[in-house]
Design an enzyme around this catalytic site. Structure first.
Site, PDB file in Angstrom:
ATOM      1  N   CYS A 117       7.154   2.097 -30.514  1.00  0.00           N
ATOM      2  CA  CYS A 117       5.702   2.106 -30.651  1.00  0.00           C
ATOM      3  C   CYS A 117       5.113   3.504 -30.463  1.00  0.00           C
ATOM      4  CB  CYS A 117       5.068   1.064 -29.734  1.00  0.00           C
ATOM      5  SG  CYS A 117       3.483   0.501 -30.355  1.00  0.00           S
ATOM      6  N   HIS A 225       7.866  -3.984 -30.705  1.00  0.00           N
ATOM      7  CA  HIS A 225       8.302  -3.995 -29.299  1.00  0.00           C
ATOM      8  C   HIS A 225       9.529  -4.853 -29.068  1.00  0.00           C
ATOM      9  CE1 HIS A 225       5.101  -1.644 -27.464  1.00  0.00           C
ATOM     10  NE2 HIS A 225       4.403  -2.046 -28.523  1.00  0.00           N
ATOM     11  N   GLU A 227      11.774  -4.404 -26.890  1.00  0.00           N
ATOM     12  CA  GLU A 227      12.099  -4.524 -25.458  1.00  0.00           C
ATOM     13  C   GLU A 227      11.608  -5.839 -24.865  1.00  0.00           C
ATOM     14  OE1 GLU A 227       9.507  -2.894 -26.582  1.00  0.00           O
ATOM     15  OE2 GLU A 227       7.860  -3.541 -25.289  1.00  0.00           O
TER      16      GLU A 227
HETATM   17  N1  LIG Z   1      -1.308   3.648 -28.480  1.00  0.00           N
HETATM   18  C1  LIG Z   1      -0.605   3.618 -29.741  1.00  0.00           C
HETATM   19  C2  LIG Z   1       0.798   3.072 -29.553  1.00  0.00           C
HETATM   20  C3  LIG Z   1       0.774   1.600 -29.315  1.00  0.00           C
HETATM   21  C4  LIG Z   1       1.735   1.150 -28.243  1.00  0.00           C
HETATM   22  O1  LIG Z   1       2.654   1.830 -27.818  1.00  0.00           O
HETATM   23  N2  LIG Z   1       1.456  -0.040 -27.739  1.00  0.00           N
HETATM   24  C5  LIG Z   1       2.143  -0.510 -26.553  1.00  0.00           C
HETATM   25  C6  LIG Z   1       1.159  -0.994 -25.503  1.00  0.00           C
HETATM   26  C7  LIG Z   1       0.594  -2.287 -25.981  1.00  0.00           C
HETATM   27  C8  LIG Z   1      -0.469  -2.868 -25.072  1.00  0.00           C
HETATM   28  O2  LIG Z   1      -0.152  -3.250 -23.927  1.00  0.00           O
HETATM   29  O3  LIG Z   1      -1.585  -2.934 -25.552  1.00  0.00           O
HETATM   30  C9  LIG Z   1      -1.344   2.796 -30.780  1.00  0.00           C
HETATM   31  O4  LIG Z   1      -2.254   2.055 -30.394  1.00  0.00           O
HETATM   32  O5  LIG Z   1      -0.986   2.888 -31.966  1.00  0.00           O
END
Ligand SMILES: N[C@@H](CCC(=O)NCCCC(=O)O)C(=O)O
Length: 262
Positions: A117, A225, A227
């Site tokens: 991500c 994701h 993981e």
């Molecule tokens: N911030 C970036 C990458 C998105 C990301 O890594 N999401 C993981 C967290 C998800 C959550 O808990 O909301 C984007 O928004 O593209």
């Protein structure tokens, strides 16, 4: 006779910087740590986002792989020649200052790398690509953000289709030409960095996975994701297993070379 224990790869896991209770914390979500232990039998080592204060080369002397984690924060637009915009916040410039050189150094050494991500986006930026913000607002693009919910299992639900590029490394890993994934992102690949190969796309054309074209070993990035459901979702489990196998193969090769040199 002493029983040899299976090799447990030491995996550097990137951290977000968060201010809480008057302290500055460097933190990684337990979902990534569990994916290293459960998904590949490794030992996660959370790497603080200390930027230049972190001796990345000495770190890479000691680890077998690098896992770049997701985050709600975004890569700072100045790193890919765009304007900062309040709408693209929050940023995490300390993490940027650590992850991008870490990616470049790990790739230069052929250390297996899995980027997830935000980590996938960092991989693209680290190699010279750009990102687009608020992808859901672009004509023809779908909404890749998390479902509105306070329940993590709902937010990380596997629900989007991605097409796997035929003949690519990801296709060999997941052994499928289409899978369902869990997308939770507002940013997306704009210009793909030279040196990256597209491995999966969403129905709206959003690039969902890449590999590093000339990497000597495992170097894969996914926008989703794996993981989160590594214990139950077959494509997720396969991806982490392949990451683990790549680290084990590299360690065995290095051990063999060391023995031959004695
Ligand atoms: N911030 C970036 C990458 C998105 C990301 O890594 N999401 C993981 C967290 C998800 C959550 O808990 O909301 C984007 O928004 O593209």
């Amino acid at each position: 006779m002493t029983k040899t224990r299976p090799f447990s790869p030491l995996v550097a896991v990137t951290a977000d910087v968060k201010d809480l209770d008057g302290y500055r914390w460097h933190a990684a979500s337990e979902t990534y740590l569990n994916a290293v232990t459960v998904g590949l039998g490794g030992i996660p080592v959370v790497v603080p986002s200390l930027g230049d204060a972190l001796d990345i080369e000495r770190l890479l002397d000691r680890v077998d792989g690098v896992l770049l984690t997701g985050s709600r924060s975004n890569v700072h637009p100045e790193l890919y020649g765009a304007e900062a915009d309040r709408r693209s916040e929050p940023y995490d410039t300390a993490r940027d200052a650590t992850s991008l050189p870490l990616i470049r150094a790990a790739l230069a050494r052929g250390i297996p790398l899995l980027a997830i991500c935000r980590g996938f986006q960092e991989l693209n930026v680290a190699l010279g690509g750009t990102l687009i913000s608020e992808v859901q607002e672009l004509p023809g693009r779908h909404d890749h953000r998390a479902p509105v919910s306070d329940i993590q299992t709902e937010r990380f639900a596997i629900r989007q289709d991605v097409a796997i590029v035929t003949g690519g490394c990801l296709g060999r890993i997941v052994d499928a030409d289409a899978i369902k994934v869990n997308s939770l992102h507002r940013q997306a690949v704009g210009t793909l960095a030279e040196g990256l190969t597209v491995e999966a796309v969403a129905p709206d054309g959003t690039i969902e996975a890449v590999s590093v074209t000339d990497a000597p070993g495992f170097a894969v990035g996914v926008q989703w994701h794996p993981e989160y459901w590594v214990a139950t979702d077959a494509p997720s489990a396969r991806l982490f297993r392949a990451f683990g196998e790549a680290m084990r193969a590299r360690a065995a090769s290095h051990a063999g070379l060391a023995a031959a040199a004695e």
